[in-house]
Design an enzyme around this catalytic site. Sequence first.
Site, short mmCIF file in Angstrom:
data_model
loop_
_atom_site.label_atom_id
_atom_site.label_comp_id
_atom_site.label_asym_id
_atom_site.label_seq_id
_atom_site.Cartn_x
_atom_site.Cartn_y
_atom_site.Cartn_z
N ARG A 1 -1.63 3.15 5.25
CA ARG A 1 -2.96 2.54 5.25
C ARG A 1 -2.92 1.08 5.67
O ARG A 1 -3.97 0.46 5.77
CB ARG A 1 -3.56 2.65 3.83
N ASP B 1 -4.93 7.14 6.88
CA ASP B 1 -4.99 7.55 5.47
C ASP B 1 -4.87 9.07 5.47
O ASP B 1 -5.78 9.76 5.93
CB ASP B 1 -6.31 7.08 4.85
N TYR C 1 10.81 16.77 -10.78
CA TYR C 1 9.83 17.26 -11.78
C TYR C 1 8.76 18.15 -11.15
O TYR C 1 7.83 18.56 -11.81
CB TYR C 1 9.24 16.11 -12.61
N LYS D 1 3.21 17.45 -6.50
CA LYS D 1 4.52 17.73 -5.89
C LYS D 1 4.86 19.23 -6.04
O LYS D 1 5.52 19.80 -5.18
CB LYS D 1 5.62 16.87 -6.53
N PRO E 1 16.34 9.09 -8.72
CA PRO E 1 15.94 7.70 -8.54
C PRO E 1 16.68 6.97 -7.42
O PRO E 1 17.90 6.90 -7.42
CB PRO E 1 16.26 7.06 -9.90
C1 HXC Z 1 -4.59 4.12 -15.35
C2 HXC Z 1 -4.97 3.54 -13.13
C3 HXC Z 1 -3.77 2.81 -13.10
C4 HXC Z 1 -2.99 2.76 -14.31
C5 HXC Z 1 -4.71 2.67 -11.15
N1 HXC Z 1 -5.52 3.42 -11.90
N2 HXC Z 1 -3.64 2.28 -11.85
N3 HXC Z 1 -5.38 4.19 -14.23
N4 HXC Z 1 -3.42 3.43 -15.39
N5 HXC Z 1 -1.83 2.10 -14.36
C6 HXC Z 1 -6.80 4.02 -11.51
C7 HXC Z 1 -7.84 2.98 -11.10
O1 HXC Z 1 -8.50 2.42 -12.22
C8 HXC Z 1 -8.79 3.84 -10.27
O2 HXC Z 1 -9.63 4.65 -11.06
C9 HXC Z 1 -7.83 4.81 -9.58
O3 HXC Z 1 -6.63 4.83 -10.35
C10 HXC Z 1 -7.48 4.37 -8.16
O4 HXC Z 1 -6.97 3.06 -8.21
P1 HXC Z 1 -7.21 2.03 -7.00
O5 HXC Z 1 -6.40 0.82 -7.31
O6 HXC Z 1 -8.67 1.87 -6.73
O7 HXC Z 1 -6.64 2.86 -5.74
P2 HXC Z 1 -5.79 2.42 -4.51
O8 HXC Z 1 -5.95 0.95 -4.20
O9 HXC Z 1 -6.07 3.40 -3.41
O10 HXC Z 1 -4.26 2.62 -4.98
C11 HXC Z 1 -3.72 3.91 -5.16
C12 HXC Z 1 -2.62 3.93 -6.21
C13 HXC Z 1 -1.60 2.79 -5.93
C14 HXC Z 1 -1.96 5.30 -6.18
C15 HXC Z 1 -3.26 3.70 -7.58
O11 HXC Z 1 -0.60 2.78 -6.93
C16 HXC Z 1 -0.95 2.93 -4.57
O12 HXC Z 1 -1.49 2.41 -3.56
N6 HXC Z 1 0.21 3.61 -4.46
C17 HXC Z 1 0.92 3.89 -3.17
C18 HXC Z 1 2.40 3.71 -3.29
C19 HXC Z 1 3.05 4.37 -4.48
O13 HXC Z 1 2.41 4.74 -5.46
N7 HXC Z 1 4.39 4.50 -4.39
C20 HXC Z 1 5.19 5.08 -5.44
C21 HXC Z 1 5.60 6.45 -5.09
S1 HXC Z 1 6.94 6.81 -6.11
P3 HXC Z 1 -11.16 4.21 -11.42
O14 HXC Z 1 -11.70 5.38 -12.16
O15 HXC Z 1 -11.02 2.98 -12.26
O16 HXC Z 1 -11.84 3.96 -10.12
C22 HXC Z 1 7.08 8.40 -6.47
C23 HXC Z 1 8.44 8.67 -7.13
C24 HXC Z 1 8.50 9.85 -8.02
O17 HXC Z 1 6.25 9.19 -6.22
C25 HXC Z 1 9.81 10.08 -8.74
C26 HXC Z 1 10.61 8.89 -9.20
C27 HXC Z 1 11.93 9.22 -9.85
P1 NAP Z 2 6.75 3.65 -1.41
O1 NAP Z 2 7.54 2.63 -0.66
O2 NAP Z 2 5.63 3.16 -2.25
O3 NAP Z 2 6.24 4.72 -0.36
C1 NAP Z 2 5.02 5.37 -0.40
C2 NAP Z 2 4.34 5.21 0.96
O4 NAP Z 2 3.18 6.04 1.01
C3 NAP Z 2 3.88 3.78 1.23
O5 NAP Z 2 4.35 3.37 2.49
C4 NAP Z 2 2.37 3.87 1.24
O6 NAP Z 2 1.79 2.95 2.18
C5 NAP Z 2 2.17 5.32 1.69
N1 NAP Z 2 0.85 5.84 1.32
C6 NAP Z 2 0.29 5.82 0.08
N2 NAP Z 2 -0.95 6.34 0.14
C7 NAP Z 2 -1.16 6.70 1.43
C8 NAP Z 2 -2.24 7.30 2.12
N3 NAP Z 2 -3.37 7.64 1.49
N4 NAP Z 2 -2.12 7.52 3.45
C9 NAP Z 2 -0.99 7.18 4.11
N5 NAP Z 2 0.08 6.62 3.51
C10 NAP Z 2 -0.02 6.37 2.20
O7 NAP Z 2 7.69 4.50 -2.37
P2 NAP Z 2 9.04 5.33 -2.10
O8 NAP Z 2 9.83 5.22 -3.32
O9 NAP Z 2 9.64 4.94 -0.81
O10 NAP Z 2 8.50 6.83 -2.00
C11 NAP Z 2 8.65 7.62 -0.83
C12 NAP Z 2 8.64 9.09 -1.19
O11 NAP Z 2 9.77 9.39 -1.99
C13 NAP Z 2 7.43 9.55 -1.99
O12 NAP Z 2 7.06 10.85 -1.58
C14 NAP Z 2 7.96 9.61 -3.40
O13 NAP Z 2 7.24 10.50 -4.21
C15 NAP Z 2 9.36 10.11 -3.14
N6 NAP Z 2 10.32 9.88 -4.20
C16 NAP Z 2 10.78 8.63 -4.44
C17 NAP Z 2 11.72 8.45 -5.43
C18 NAP Z 2 12.30 7.10 -5.70
O14 NAP Z 2 13.10 6.98 -6.64
N7 NAP Z 2 12.00 6.08 -4.97
C19 NAP Z 2 12.17 9.54 -6.18
C20 NAP Z 2 11.66 10.81 -5.92
C21 NAP Z 2 10.74 10.96 -4.90
P3 NAP Z 2 0.33 2.31 1.98
O15 NAP Z 2 0.16 2.04 0.52
O16 NAP Z 2 0.42 1.11 2.83
O17 NAP Z 2 -0.65 3.30 2.52
#
Ligand code: HXC
Ligand code: NAP
Length: 295
Positions: free
Chosen positions: A50, A76, A158, A173, A201
């Site tokens: 995004r 997106d 998970y 997932k 992780p």
């Molecule tokens: C409760 C929360 C919250 C929190 C956000 N929200 N954070 N609710 N506790 N900590 C709520 C907000 O209030 C809102 O609801 C809704 O979620 C959307 O939040 P926004 O900030 O408006 O959305 P947005 O800016 O689009 O951000 C999306 C996001 C953000 C998912 C919340 O974290 C993001 O951009 N993530 C992208 C990258 C990411 O997450 N990477 C990690 C992947 S790791 P309301 O109702 O208030 O509107 C992964 C690893 C897995 O997957 C395994 C690891 C071992």
């Molecule tokens: P990350 O850097 O936060 O990567 C997530 C990416 O998804 C970001 O580049 C984010 O970019 C993009 N994204 C989020 N919402 C999107 C949307 N609506 N459209 C397009 N792109 C979007 O985290 P990461 O750790 O590298 O994770 C990568 C993958 O690995 C994920 O699938 C995660 O579940 C998986 N994974 C990670 C771990 C770990 O330990 N790191 C473990 C298990 C699995 P923008 O926010 O700019 O859009």
Amino acid sequence: MTDKLYTQPMLKENSLKDKVIVITGGGTGLGKSMGTYFSELGANLVITSRKQEVLEKTASEISGKTRNKVLPVICDVRDYKQVENMLEKSLEEFGKVDGLLNNAAGNFISPTERLSNRAFDIIVDIVLRGTYNCTLAFGKQWIAKNQPATILNIITTYAWTGSAYVVPSACAKAGVLTLTRSLAVEWAKYGIRSNAIAPGPFPTKGAWDRLFPKEMRDAFNVKKKIPLGRVGEHQELANLAAYLISDFSSFMNGEIVTIDGGGWLKGAGQFNFLETLSKEMWDEVEKVVRNVKGS
Ligand code: HXC
Ligand code: NAP
């Protein structure tokens, strides 16, 4: 370069030469690391997310290093129209796409009852809807053109155990896992393979800030949950991903490859808690257990 083999590139030079690979969430974290390695192996890339600025910076970083093309396209993945547009731009630039890496995700820790319905939606939409949107748009195009291709999905362990406190992510997932296995069968006749990686992780800013915040890191040491006693290195994940997206893995289809140092199994085995017993304690336990006679 360090002497640890698993931090080194594994595949031979040009293993991905002339391949075009699209990586969702390719501007940061693991997507960026996998993309960098694909590009080193000769692939041209399309990276999407995004944030245009983040994508452009990563694209020029990677292509500056490898001299191969990296096209940044804002998309997106929740929006099917944007996905179709991203596919069109990829085809305009490269004429074809060979591989799709569904890597984009959203996640954070929270008790489920604290989530609004919008918060639940947003995670499921990025992870599951985003993955099937891309898979559907690219799949239709590959099938229409009779072009073989590879899909690689990034899930988590998970996806099959479930997990408290990341429930929307676990649900989504799990859906991606099922999509992977279903299409591995249905689309094999078109030469389209589907596989997935379940990483344990691997430190990234995106995941760590949302799942293991600094304030919690001492109390919940991630490494202690891993039998091998360490977290993953990005290169070892990139090595696996490059293999699975390359033609070297042509007979791999419908596979979910776990790379987590044994982490999920440690949580699962009923007697794994005995890991904490010392040698002396085991001596005592053995005496007691050997003395048990009859039923
Ligand atoms: C409760 C929360 C919250 C929190 C956000 N929200 N954070 N609710 N506790 N900590 C709520 C907000 O209030 C809102 O609801 C809704 O979620 C959307 O939040 P926004 O900030 O408006 O959305 P947005 O800016 O689009 O951000 C999306 C996001 C953000 C998912 C919340 O974290 C993001 O951009 N993530 C992208 C990258 C990411 O997450 N990477 C990690 C992947 S790791 P309301 O109702 O208030 O509107 C992964 C690893 C897995 O997957 C395994 C690891 C071992
Ligand atoms: P990350 O850097 O936060 O990567 C997530 C990416 O998804 C970001 O580049 C984010 O970019 C993009 N994204 C989020 N919402 C999107 C949307 N609506 N459209 C397009 N792109 C979007 O985290 P990461 O750790 O590298 O994770 C990568 C993958 O690995 C994920 O699938 C995660 O579940 C998986 N994974 C990670 C771990 C770990 O330990 N790191 C473990 C298990 C699995 P923008 O926010 O700019 O859009």
